[in-house]
Write a protein that holds these residues in place. Structure first.
Motif, mmCIF file in Angstrom:
data_model
loop_
_atom_site.group_PDB
_atom_site.id
_atom_site.type_symbol
_atom_site.label_atom_id
_atom_site.label_comp_id
_atom_site.label_asym_id
_atom_site.label_seq_id
_atom_site.Cartn_x
_atom_site.Cartn_y
_atom_site.Cartn_z
ATOM 1 N N PRO A 53 36.087 34.785 29.009
ATOM 2 C CA PRO A 53 36.929 35.287 30.112
ATOM 3 C C PRO A 53 36.210 35.166 31.450
ATOM 4 O O PRO A 53 34.985 35.261 31.537
ATOM 5 N N ASP A 54 36.996 34.972 32.504
ATOM 6 C CA ASP A 54 36.406 34.801 33.831
ATOM 7 C C ASP A 54 35.751 36.074 34.353
ATOM 8 O O ASP A 54 34.903 35.995 35.253
ATOM 9 N N ASP A 55 36.142 37.224 33.826
ATOM 10 C CA ASP A 55 35.522 38.468 34.297
ATOM 11 C C ASP A 55 34.393 38.933 33.382
ATOM 12 O O ASP A 55 33.918 40.071 33.495
ATOM 13 N N HIS A 56 33.931 38.084 32.485
ATOM 14 C CA HIS A 56 32.841 38.452 31.584
ATOM 15 C C HIS A 56 31.587 38.764 32.394
ATOM 16 O O HIS A 56 31.307 38.122 33.418
ATOM 17 N N GLU A 87 21.024 40.161 37.078
ATOM 18 C CA GLU A 87 21.572 41.167 37.994
ATOM 19 C C GLU A 87 21.821 40.575 39.376
ATOM 20 O O GLU A 87 22.808 40.916 40.052
ATOM 21 N N GLN A 88 20.946 39.666 39.809
ATOM 22 C CA GLN A 88 21.152 38.998 41.095
ATOM 23 C C GLN A 88 22.439 38.165 41.069
ATOM 24 O O GLN A 88 23.229 38.181 42.028
ATOM 25 N N ALA A 89 22.663 37.463 39.964
ATOM 26 C CA ALA A 89 23.882 36.669 39.838
ATOM 27 C C ALA A 89 25.120 37.560 39.774
ATOM 28 O O ALA A 89 26.172 37.226 40.351
ATOM 29 N N GLN A 90 25.006 38.673 39.094
ATOM 30 C CA GLN A 90 26.133 39.604 39.006
ATOM 31 C C GLN A 90 26.462 40.184 40.378
ATOM 32 O O GLN A 90 27.650 40.329 40.732
ATOM 33 N N MET A 130 28.311 37.619 42.221
ATOM 34 C CA MET A 130 29.712 37.516 41.813
ATOM 35 C C MET A 130 30.558 38.614 42.436
ATOM 36 O O MET A 130 31.732 38.379 42.777
ATOM 37 N N THR A 131 29.986 39.784 42.607
ATOM 38 C CA THR A 131 30.723 40.861 43.287
ATOM 39 C C THR A 131 31.060 40.445 44.711
ATOM 40 O O THR A 131 32.194 40.625 45.176
ATOM 41 N N ARG A 132 30.102 39.850 45.413
ATOM 42 C CA ARG A 132 30.343 39.381 46.784
ATOM 43 C C ARG A 132 31.346 38.222 46.772
ATOM 44 O O ARG A 132 32.235 38.154 47.637
ATOM 45 N N MET A 168 35.057 37.752 48.632
ATOM 46 C CA MET A 168 35.437 36.628 49.487
ATOM 47 C C MET A 168 36.748 36.001 49.021
ATOM 48 O O MET A 168 37.629 35.692 49.825
ATOM 49 N N MET A 169 36.877 35.797 47.697
ATOM 50 C CA MET A 169 38.102 35.214 47.167
ATOM 51 C C MET A 169 39.294 36.153 47.381
ATOM 52 O O MET A 169 40.420 35.693 47.623
ATOM 53 N N ALA A 170 39.052 37.455 47.288
ATOM 54 C CA ALA A 170 40.129 38.423 47.518
ATOM 55 C C ALA A 170 40.639 38.320 48.954
ATOM 56 O O ALA A 170 41.838 38.494 49.215
ATOM 57 N N MET A 171 39.733 38.025 49.903
ATOM 58 C CA MET A 171 40.170 37.829 51.290
ATOM 59 C C MET A 171 41.155 36.672 51.367
ATOM 60 O O MET A 171 42.199 36.755 52.029
#
Length: 599
Positions: free
Chosen positions: A254-257, A348-351, A354-356, A360-363
């Motif tokens: 899943p994309d949210d994994h 954790e850095q990658a996670q 992904m939050t950031r 950006m995509m939500a914008m």
């Protein structure tokens, strides 16, 4: 009525062989070069179905998609000459993405071949570049042997097999064939045999040593990792590794994994690219993602690759250890040798990245600007996909929209023309999915350029009752080509404008239903109506033609090219406004480091 067993014709033998090999569908278009085969299909239509397409290219795409969706043999059928030649694009798709497909083509009468008669094209020569098995059938006795061999070759090599059959030989009875004394009847079985393919123990030990010694491990997963989700999750947890997904591997997890950093490459995410740039070890699982520039720099990372095909090991990146085997089995054996990493900072850095990235995509997905932004409608379309949805996309900017703005959940599936990246694949892929899985809802995201190439195939979806919901991104432009012209060579856009087509009206003219969205405030309402409509549905979204398609980090040279091309590109003022706004501004800044001259 079918022929009695002792008077079976070549065509009868062929179709009986397909049935014995568990083929239930043949995609094709009739023609006088395959009349005998069509008759053999007609009298067996209770056991094997013939799906009539509007163009042979679609038949090959559908056969390829059928193989990808089901894992079984896909079959396409075309007449002699131009009919067979029309199959080529779809068959290259199968060859490059390693999908097992059998192509059957007609020929002129056997004693007129190579005499410059009508449609006298030697399709065995034409297909020689792509076929793992390729022959001209001599007679009925020959067919008895080669029909099953062609099926076996396509499945064993995961590629294209081709049988060319003269039209008079299709009707030849087996007992009329001049069988040689060494050709014993029925000496080849209608089956093939698979075994477990496992890597060498010593290679597994070496791979574990490489990965246990690394501190920043990245995983790249492709379609070959399908069926190995649990094992892949365990590997990622042990190694504290982010997982980037090649496009054909989008449905692997899943994309949210929690380990997934999304796609990689031009259509990918910033966290995937940054992790590739910073990792000291790379695990490639079931992928030959072709864009070498998005891998780590050679020498930066030690690499382990898992693939069931030894030829594919080390194609894109220098691999220290190659594990030749099935993904799930190999990962299980490898996981037993891995030590769980206590330092999780790289993950954790990658996670956090992904939050950031998701912010950006939500914008982009929440913009209310006019003209309508394509991300808005693509994301709203994706949110509505049910849990068992099958999604196809075409090649172009619509692929980027599907990759970045449709988040797949467990139980959903996705495919596209991968390595070939051909336009006009999306609709045939979706139709093939609907025919293979009639109980699952089918969806597609396509562009106005690719959809127009095979527009008539929408009537095939209507004819066979495929309940397809097809989103057409209508920007009146070959949009991906626009940005490639600008970014790759610094040239202004040229030759990419499209004459508009009203796809909603076209859908209705073909017996389906059409909807149009051209304002952001109408997106939710119209999509609700479209999803509640039975049958084949087209939703044309009239969107901003000047919304740039950007990689997650725009390299400095491409940024300079882009800036050079802007002044002479039609609509440059609107493009300037778009790249000054978020999230595109941040994507450009990420690549250029804020260098105004570059960006």
């Amino acid at each position: 009525m079918p022929h009695a067993p002792d008077t079976m014709t070549s065509a009868d033998i062929l179709i009986e062989t397909l049935i014995n090999w568990n083929v239930d569908t043949v995609f094709g278009l009739p023609g006088d070069g395959i009349n005998g085969i069509m008759e053999a299909l007609r009298v067996r239509q209770d056991r094997i179905r013939f799906i009539q397409v509007r163009h042979e290219e679609s038949a090959a795409f559908m056969a390829t998609a059928h193989a990808k969706w089901t894992g079984r043999l896909g079959v396409c059928l075309a007449t002699s000459g131009p009919g067979g030649a029309h199959l080529l694009t779809g068959l290259y798709d199968a060859a490059l993405d390693r999908a097992p497909v059998l192509a059957i083509t007609g020929m002129q009468a056997h004693d007129l071949v190579d005499t410059f008669t009508q449609q006298d094209v030697d399709l065995t020569r034409v297909f020689n570049d792509i076929a793992v098995f390729n022959t001209r059938v001599a007679d009925a006795a020959h067919m008895e042997t080669v029909a099953g061999l062609a099926c076996r070759a396509a499945l064993a090599h995961r590629g294209v097999a081709h049988l060319a059959i003269a039209n008079d030989m299709q009707e030849q009875a087996l007992d009329d064939a001049a069988r040689s004394s060494r050709n014993k009847p029925r000496h080849t079985p209608d089956q093939w045999f698979q075994g477990r393919r496992l890597p060498m123990e010593a290679d597994l030990d070496r791979a574990a040593e490489v990965l246990n010694a690394a501190s920043r491990v990245m995983i790249l997963a492709g379609r070959g990792a399908a069926g190995a989700a649990a094992e892949l999750e365990a590997t990622a947890d042990l190694l504290a590794a982010p997982i980037a997904k090649a496009l054909l591997g989008k449905a692997v997890l899943p994309d949210d994994h929690r380990h997934v950093t999304g796609g990689i490459g031009m259509l990918g995410t910033l966290p995937s690219q940054e992790a590739m740039e910073q990792c000291d070890a790379l695990v490639i699982i079931g992928s030959t993602f072709p864009y070498i520039e998005y891998y780590p720099e050679p020498g930066q990372a030690r690499a382990v690759q898992i693939d069931r095909d030894a030829e594919r090991i080390g194609l894109r990146y220098p691999v220290e250890v190659g594990l030749v085997g099935d993904a799930a089995e190999t990962l299980r054996l490898l996981n037993d040798r891995l030590r769980r990493k206590t330092d999780r900072r790289f993950l954790e850095q990658a996670q956090a990245g992904m939050t950031r990235w998701r912010r950006m995509m939500a914008m982009a997905r929440s913009k209310t600007d006019m003209p309508l932004k394509p991300q808005v409608v693509a994301a709203a379309f994706g949110r509505r996909l049910p849990d068992t949805a099958i999604l196809a996309s075409d090649s172009g900017q619509n692929t980027e929209l599907a990759a970045r703005h449709v988040d797949l959940r467990p139980g959903q599936d996705y495919s596209v023309s991968g390595t070939l990246a051909s336009m006009a694949c999306g609709l045939p892929y979706a139709i093939a999915a609907g025919l293979a899985f009639p109980d699952r809802p089918v969806f597609a995201i396509v562009g106005d350029g690719g959809f127009a190439m095979q527009l008539g195939e929408f009537s095939t979806a209507v004819r066979y009752g495929v309940p397809l919901k097809l989103l057409v991104i209508k920007n009146g432009m070959l949009n991906q080509i626009v940005w490639e012209q600008m970014m790759f060579l610094g040239n202004p856009q040229f030759g990419c404008e499209l004459q508009p087509i009203d796809f909603a009206k076209a859908a209705e003219a073909m017996g389906g239903t059409g909807f149009t969205i051209d304002r952001p405030e109408d997106v939710e309402r119209v999509l609700d109506q479209a999803f509640a409509t039975d049958g084949a549905v087209v939703i044309q979204a009239v969107v901003d033609a000047y919304e740039p398609m950007m990689p997650p980090k725009l390299p400095p040279q491409k940024a300079r090219n882009f800036r050079q091309a802007l002044p002479e590109t039609p609509g440059h003022e609107r493009i300037e406004a778009a790249i000054a706004a978020e999230p595109l501004h941040s994507m450009i800044e990420a690549g250029t480091g804020g260098d105004d001259k570059a960006g």
